[in-house]
Design a protein around this motif. Sequence first.
Motif, short mmCIF file in Angstrom:
data_model
loop_
_atom_site.label_atom_id
_atom_site.label_comp_id
_atom_site.label_asym_id
_atom_site.label_seq_id
_atom_site.Cartn_x
_atom_site.Cartn_y
_atom_site.Cartn_z
N LEU A 130 40.09 -42.65 -64.98
CA LEU A 130 41.18 -43.59 -64.70
C LEU A 130 40.68 -44.85 -64.01
O LEU A 130 39.73 -44.81 -63.24
CB LEU A 130 42.24 -42.93 -63.81
N THR A 131 41.37 -45.96 -64.27
CA THR A 131 41.09 -47.20 -63.56
C THR A 131 41.65 -47.09 -62.14
O THR A 131 42.35 -46.13 -61.81
CB THR A 131 41.77 -48.40 -64.26
N ASP A 132 41.37 -48.08 -61.32
CA ASP A 132 41.93 -48.11 -59.97
C ASP A 132 43.46 -48.16 -59.99
O ASP A 132 44.11 -47.77 -59.03
CB ASP A 132 41.39 -49.30 -59.18
N GLN A 133 44.02 -48.66 -61.08
CA GLN A 133 45.48 -48.73 -61.23
C GLN A 133 46.06 -47.44 -61.81
O GLN A 133 47.26 -47.34 -62.06
CB GLN A 133 45.89 -49.91 -62.13
N GLY A 134 45.22 -46.45 -62.08
CA GLY A 134 45.68 -45.16 -62.57
C GLY A 134 45.87 -45.09 -64.08
O GLY A 134 46.48 -44.15 -64.58
N GLN A 135 45.33 -46.05 -64.81
CA GLN A 135 45.46 -46.06 -66.26
C GLN A 135 44.21 -45.45 -66.91
O GLN A 135 43.11 -45.59 -66.39
CB GLN A 135 45.66 -47.48 -66.77
N PRO A 136 44.38 -44.79 -68.06
CA PRO A 136 43.23 -44.19 -68.73
C PRO A 136 42.19 -45.23 -69.14
O PRO A 136 42.55 -46.28 -69.67
CB PRO A 136 43.84 -43.54 -69.97
N MET A 137 40.93 -44.94 -68.87
CA MET A 137 39.81 -45.74 -69.38
C MET A 137 39.36 -45.03 -70.65
O MET A 137 38.92 -43.88 -70.60
CB MET A 137 38.66 -45.78 -68.38
N HIS A 138 39.50 -45.71 -71.78
CA HIS A 138 39.16 -45.06 -73.05
C HIS A 138 38.85 -46.11 -74.10
O HIS A 138 39.18 -47.29 -73.96
CB HIS A 138 40.32 -44.18 -73.52
N ASP A 139 38.22 -45.65 -75.14
CA ASP A 139 37.99 -46.47 -76.33
C ASP A 139 38.60 -45.70 -77.49
O ASP A 139 38.01 -44.74 -77.97
CB ASP A 139 36.50 -46.72 -76.53
N GLY A 140 39.82 -46.06 -77.88
CA GLY A 140 40.49 -45.34 -78.95
C GLY A 140 40.84 -43.91 -78.59
O GLY A 140 40.98 -43.06 -79.47
N GLY A 141 40.97 -43.61 -77.30
CA GLY A 141 41.29 -42.26 -76.84
C GLY A 141 40.09 -41.49 -76.33
O GLY A 141 40.23 -40.46 -75.69
N VAL A 142 38.88 -41.99 -76.60
CA VAL A 142 37.65 -41.34 -76.16
C VAL A 142 37.31 -41.84 -74.76
O VAL A 142 37.20 -43.05 -74.54
CB VAL A 142 36.48 -41.63 -77.12
N THR A 143 37.13 -40.91 -73.82
CA THR A 143 36.74 -41.29 -72.46
C THR A 143 35.23 -41.09 -72.29
O THR A 143 34.56 -40.55 -73.16
CB THR A 143 37.47 -40.44 -71.40
N ARG A 144 34.74 -41.49 -71.13
CA ARG A 144 33.31 -41.30 -70.86
C ARG A 144 32.98 -39.87 -70.44
O ARG A 144 31.82 -39.51 -70.31
CB ARG A 144 32.85 -42.29 -69.79
N VAL A 145 34.01 -39.05 -70.26
CA VAL A 145 33.79 -37.65 -69.89
C VAL A 145 33.86 -36.81 -71.17
O VAL A 145 34.90 -36.78 -71.84
CB VAL A 145 34.85 -37.17 -68.87
N PRO A 146 32.76 -36.13 -71.52
CA PRO A 146 32.77 -35.32 -72.74
C PRO A 146 33.92 -34.32 -72.76
O PRO A 146 34.18 -33.64 -71.76
CB PRO A 146 31.41 -34.60 -72.71
N ARG A 157 44.96 -47.34 -80.33
CA ARG A 157 44.08 -48.02 -81.30
C ARG A 157 44.86 -49.08 -82.05
O ARG A 157 44.36 -50.16 -82.29
CB ARG A 157 43.52 -47.01 -82.32
N THR A 158 46.09 -48.72 -82.45
CA THR A 158 46.94 -49.60 -83.24
C THR A 158 48.39 -49.45 -82.76
O THR A 158 48.68 -48.61 -81.90
CB THR A 158 46.90 -49.22 -84.74
N ARG A 159 49.29 -50.23 -83.34
CA ARG A 159 50.71 -50.09 -83.02
C ARG A 159 51.20 -48.70 -83.38
O ARG A 159 52.07 -48.14 -82.74
CB ARG A 159 51.53 -51.16 -83.78
N ASN A 160 50.64 -48.13 -84.40
CA ASN A 160 51.05 -46.83 -84.90
C ASN A 160 50.66 -45.68 -83.96
O ASN A 160 51.16 -44.57 -84.10
CB ASN A 160 50.42 -46.61 -86.29
N SER A 161 49.77 -45.94 -83.01
CA SER A 161 49.24 -44.88 -82.15
C SER A 161 50.30 -44.08 -81.40
O SER A 161 50.12 -42.89 -81.18
CB SER A 161 48.24 -45.45 -81.14
N ALA A 162 51.36 -44.72 -80.98
CA ALA A 162 52.38 -44.02 -80.18
C ALA A 162 53.58 -43.60 -81.01
O ALA A 162 54.55 -43.08 -80.47
CB ALA A 162 52.83 -44.90 -79.03
N LEU A 163 53.53 -43.82 -82.32
CA LEU A 163 54.66 -43.47 -83.18
C LEU A 163 54.39 -42.12 -83.84
O LEU A 163 53.25 -41.78 -84.16
CB LEU A 163 54.87 -44.54 -84.26
N LEU A 164 55.45 -41.37 -84.09
CA LEU A 164 55.28 -40.05 -84.70
C LEU A 164 54.54 -40.13 -86.02
O LEU A 164 53.75 -39.25 -86.34
CB LEU A 164 56.65 -39.39 -84.91
#
Length: 188
Positions: A130-146, A157-164
């Motif tokens: 997480l960032t200092d503001q509590g938001q996920p740090m990720h690249d397309g959903g991938v974090t630095r923690v395996p 990743r796209t507008r479609n990411s949060a849609l069913l």
Amino acid sequence: MVVVGSGNSGAQIAQELSRTHTVTVAQGRPQPALPQRLLGRDIFDWLSALGLLEVKAASPLGRALQRRDPVIGTNLRHLSRTRQLRLAPRIVGTAGRALITQDGGRLETESVLWATGFRPNYRWLAVDVLTDQGQPMHDGGVTRVPGVFFVGLPWQRTRNSALLGGVGQDAERLIDHHLSSPGPRRTP
């Protein structure tokens, strides 16, 4: 009755309630509205055909679209002319049973429905993603923690990411990434 919030949920709720009640919608800044159907097709068909659901979040167009996400299928300005619905400014406080609007007005009401969205809280995660503001740090959903991934985030990743209709694409990409990554994996 007052509905506080004019995003998709607030607008849809206000539309439904205005069929049988007088409703006031308190809104911050008006959001653009798109019809649910256009030229005989669902708006999501058009957005998909135009490639707008697959616009990358980090692209110039993606950044522009993120600033003003439209309300789809409910036009509050139109409803305020044709139904028992009126629009009011943002709520900034209360005084007894009254809601105080940004312009100093008072809305006397017996019922308030808050449809102001939500802010996710990930601070319970005991891993450094997480960032200092509590938001996920990720690249397309991938974090630095395996093995730690996010899916379903707005504009992940796209507008479609949060849609069913689109979250499955991101989930498949994350599974493929996970299975192709070196290191031990646990499978259910």
